[in-house]
Write a protein that holds these residues in place. Structure first.
Motif, PDB file in Angstrom:
ATOM      1  N   ASN A 171      -4.537   6.065   2.782  1.00  0.00           N
ATOM      2  CA  ASN A 171      -4.107   5.172   1.704  1.00  0.00           C
ATOM      3  C   ASN A 171      -4.454   5.769   0.344  1.00  0.00           C
ATOM      4  N   THR A 172      -3.509   5.674  -0.576  1.00  0.00           N
ATOM      5  CA  THR A 172      -3.733   6.202  -1.922  1.00  0.00           C
ATOM      6  C   THR A 172      -3.681   5.132  -3.003  1.00  0.00           C
ATOM      7  N   GLN A 173      -3.087   3.980  -2.691  1.00  0.00           N
ATOM      8  CA  GLN A 173      -2.951   2.944  -3.719  1.00  0.00           C
ATOM      9  C   GLN A 173      -2.669   1.599  -3.072  1.00  0.00           C
ATOM     10  N   PHE A 174      -3.182   0.548  -3.715  1.00  0.00           N
ATOM     11  CA  PHE A 174      -2.835  -0.834  -3.374  1.00  0.00           C
ATOM     12  C   PHE A 174      -2.317  -1.475  -4.649  1.00  0.00           C
ATOM     13  N   VAL A 175      -1.238  -2.246  -4.545  1.00  0.00           N
ATOM     14  CA  VAL A 175      -0.698  -2.948  -5.710  1.00  0.00           C
ATOM     15  C   VAL A 175      -0.444  -4.406  -5.347  1.00  0.00           C
ATOM     16  N   ASP A 235       7.093   5.016  -6.132  1.00  0.00           N
ATOM     17  CA  ASP A 235       6.624   6.406  -6.153  1.00  0.00           C
ATOM     18  C   ASP A 235       7.294   6.996  -7.389  1.00  0.00           C
ATOM     19  N   TYR A 236       6.554   7.066  -8.502  1.00  0.00           N
ATOM     20  CA  TYR A 236       7.138   7.483  -9.782  1.00  0.00           C
ATOM     21  C   TYR A 236       7.776   8.856  -9.716  1.00  0.00           C
ATOM     22  N   ASP A 237       7.131   9.799  -9.056  1.00  0.00           N
ATOM     23  CA  ASP A 237       7.664  11.160  -9.010  1.00  0.00           C
ATOM     24  C   ASP A 237       9.020  11.180  -8.314  1.00  0.00           C
ATOM     25  N   TYR A 247       5.442  10.015   0.473  1.00  0.00           N
ATOM     26  CA  TYR A 247       4.669   8.811   0.765  1.00  0.00           C
ATOM     27  C   TYR A 247       5.483   7.755   1.493  1.00  0.00           C
ATOM     28  N   PHE A 248       4.738   6.828   2.066  1.00  0.00           N
ATOM     29  CA  PHE A 248       5.266   5.581   2.597  1.00  0.00           C
ATOM     30  C   PHE A 248       4.756   4.475   1.681  1.00  0.00           C
ATOM     31  N   ILE A 249       5.570   3.458   1.456  1.00  0.00           N
ATOM     32  CA  ILE A 249       5.116   2.249   0.761  1.00  0.00           C
ATOM     33  C   ILE A 249       5.417   1.085   1.696  1.00  0.00           C
ATOM     34  N   GLN A 250       4.366   0.335   2.044  1.00  0.00           N
ATOM     35  CA  GLN A 250       4.480  -0.717   3.055  1.00  0.00           C
ATOM     36  C   GLN A 250       3.914  -2.031   2.529  1.00  0.00           C
ATOM     37  N   ALA A 251       4.595  -3.131   2.837  1.00  0.00           N
ATOM     38  CA  ALA A 251       4.096  -4.461   2.479  1.00  0.00           C
ATOM     39  C   ALA A 251       2.902  -4.801   3.359  1.00  0.00           C
ATOM     40  N   LEU A 252       1.835  -5.276   2.740  1.00  0.00           N
ATOM     41  CA  LEU A 252       0.649  -5.704   3.481  1.00  0.00           C
ATOM     42  C   LEU A 252       0.670  -7.200   3.764  1.00  0.00           C
ATOM     43  N   GLU A 253       1.527  -7.902   3.052  1.00  0.00           N
ATOM     44  CA  GLU A 253       1.715  -9.356   3.211  1.00  0.00           C
ATOM     45  C   GLU A 253       3.203  -9.611   3.041  1.00  0.00           C
ATOM     46  N   ASP A 254       3.669 -10.788   3.399  1.00  0.00           N
ATOM     47  CA  ASP A 254       5.029 -11.162   3.034  1.00  0.00           C
ATOM     48  C   ASP A 254       5.094 -11.087   1.508  1.00  0.00           C
ATOM     49  N   SER A 255       6.072 -10.346   0.986  1.00  0.00           N
ATOM     50  CA  SER A 255       6.094 -10.026  -0.440  1.00  0.00           C
ATOM     51  C   SER A 255       7.487 -10.186  -1.018  1.00  0.00           C
ATOM     52  N   GLU A 256       7.516 -10.376  -2.339  1.00  0.00           N
ATOM     53  CA  GLU A 256       8.787 -10.467  -3.065  1.00  0.00           C
ATOM     54  C   GLU A 256       8.682  -9.619  -4.322  1.00  0.00           C
ATOM     55  N   ARG A 277       0.850  -1.182   0.000  1.00  0.00           N
ATOM     56  CA  ARG A 277       0.000   0.000   0.000  1.00  0.00           C
ATOM     57  C   ARG A 277       0.886   1.232   0.000  1.00  0.00           C
ATOM     58  N   THR A 278       0.383   2.286  -0.617  1.00  0.00           N
ATOM     59  CA  THR A 278       1.022   3.593  -0.567  1.00  0.00           C
ATOM     60  C   THR A 278       0.119   4.477   0.272  1.00  0.00           C
ATOM     61  N   PHE A 279       0.728   5.209   1.193  1.00  0.00           N
ATOM     62  CA  PHE A 279      -0.057   6.101   2.036  1.00  0.00           C
ATOM     63  C   PHE A 279       0.764   7.311   2.443  1.00  0.00           C
ATOM     64  N   TYR A 280       0.067   8.326   2.934  1.00  0.00           N
ATOM     65  CA  TYR A 280       0.722   9.502   3.504  1.00  0.00           C
ATOM     66  C   TYR A 280       0.075   9.793   4.853  1.00  0.00           C
ATOM     67  N   LEU A 281       0.715  10.651   5.609  1.00  0.00           N
ATOM     68  CA  LEU A 281       0.190  11.037   6.914  1.00  0.00           C
ATOM     69  C   LEU A 281      -0.434  12.426   6.835  1.00  0.00           C
ATOM     70  N   ALA A 282      -1.634  12.567   7.376  1.00  0.00           N
ATOM     71  CA  ALA A 282      -2.307  13.860   7.488  1.00  0.00           C
ATOM     72  C   ALA A 282      -2.803  13.975   8.923  1.00  0.00           C
ATOM     73  N   ASP A 283      -2.227  14.905   9.656  1.00  0.00           N
ATOM     74  CA  ASP A 283      -2.570  15.083  11.072  1.00  0.00           C
ATOM     75  C   ASP A 283      -2.427  13.776  11.846  1.00  0.00           C
ATOM     76  N   GLY A 284      -1.361  13.037  11.546  1.00  0.00           N
ATOM     77  CA  GLY A 284      -1.084  11.788  12.237  1.00  0.00           C
ATOM     78  C   GLY A 284      -1.917  10.603  11.783  1.00  0.00           C
ATOM     79  N   LYS A 285      -2.791  10.811  10.810  1.00  0.00           N
ATOM     80  CA  LYS A 285      -3.672   9.746  10.317  1.00  0.00           C
ATOM     81  C   LYS A 285      -3.139   9.236   8.976  1.00  0.00           C
TER      82      LYS A 285
END
Length: 193
Positions: free
Chosen positions: A70-74, A82-84, A94-103, A59-67
């Motif tokens: 989510n902006t994307q799931f792949v 993060d293309y930019d 942004y942060f990009i975080q694994a939601l499952e064990d991933s490769e 998932r890609t996400f950002y923080l807004a007021d500590g919250k």
């Protein structure tokens, strides 16, 4: 199956890429594994590589007021980046975080630029990727401009139904711009129709 084979097989489905085009990337490819909840990218860091997902999800996400917003799931057979930040070598928002064990199979910007210089087919591929990224971004923005929460939910359900089997509802609620309780009520209301 060799970890690079999944990526190579995916590339072979693109009709204009030749075996020679695919071979250009082989020396630059790396495989990386991420445990669930591990970060591929953190805010204010530069995204130095693009990853093709062999298995897992991010998932890609950002923080807004500590919250977390989510902006994307792949998922498998998609790219995580993060293309930019990647293309302009600038710190990410942004942060990009694994939601499952991933490769992933990854490569860096210089490998991509080298492929662009050597092969018009890779330039064409890069243009297609940019167009795809633009289309996804436009769809996301327009969903918030022209749809309400229920319409966004129904659109996600229609276009990406497997997401509900793999992504926790609180992440989906954030992605849709809803509170978790609102999403639960909405799902119940639609199920009762």
């Amino acid at each position: 199956m060799n970890e690079f084979e999944i990526f190579k097989n995916w590339l072979r489905q693109i009709p204009f890429l030749t075996e020679e085009d695919c071979a250009l990337f082989l020396p630059f490819l790396k495989t990386k594994s991420y445990k669930e909840k591990a970060y591929l990218l953190s805010e204010n860091k530069i995204c130095h590589e693009i990853g093709f997902i062999n298995k897992g999800s991010f998932r890609t996400f950002y923080l807004a007021d500590g919250k977390e917003i989510n902006t994307q799931f792949v998922f498998e057979n998609e790219f995580v980046v993060d293309y930019d930040s990647f293309l302009h070598e600038k710190p990410s928002r942004y942060f990009i975080q694994a939601l499952e064990d991933s490769e992933i199979v990854s490569f860096n910007l210089s490998a991509l630029q080298n492929a662009y210089e050597v092969s018009h087919n890779w330039e064409r591929f890069g243009r297609m990727m940019a167009e795809h990224s633009y289309r996804l971004t436009t769809q996301r923005v327009e969903s918030f401009l022209f749809m309400d929460g229920e319409q966004r939910y129904l659109d996600l359900l229609k276009g990406n139904p497997q997401i509900f089997n793999r992504i926790p509802l609180y992440h989906i609620a954030s992605y849709l711009g809803l509170e978790r309780e609102s999403l639960s009520r909405l799902r119940k209301k639609i199920a009762e129709k």
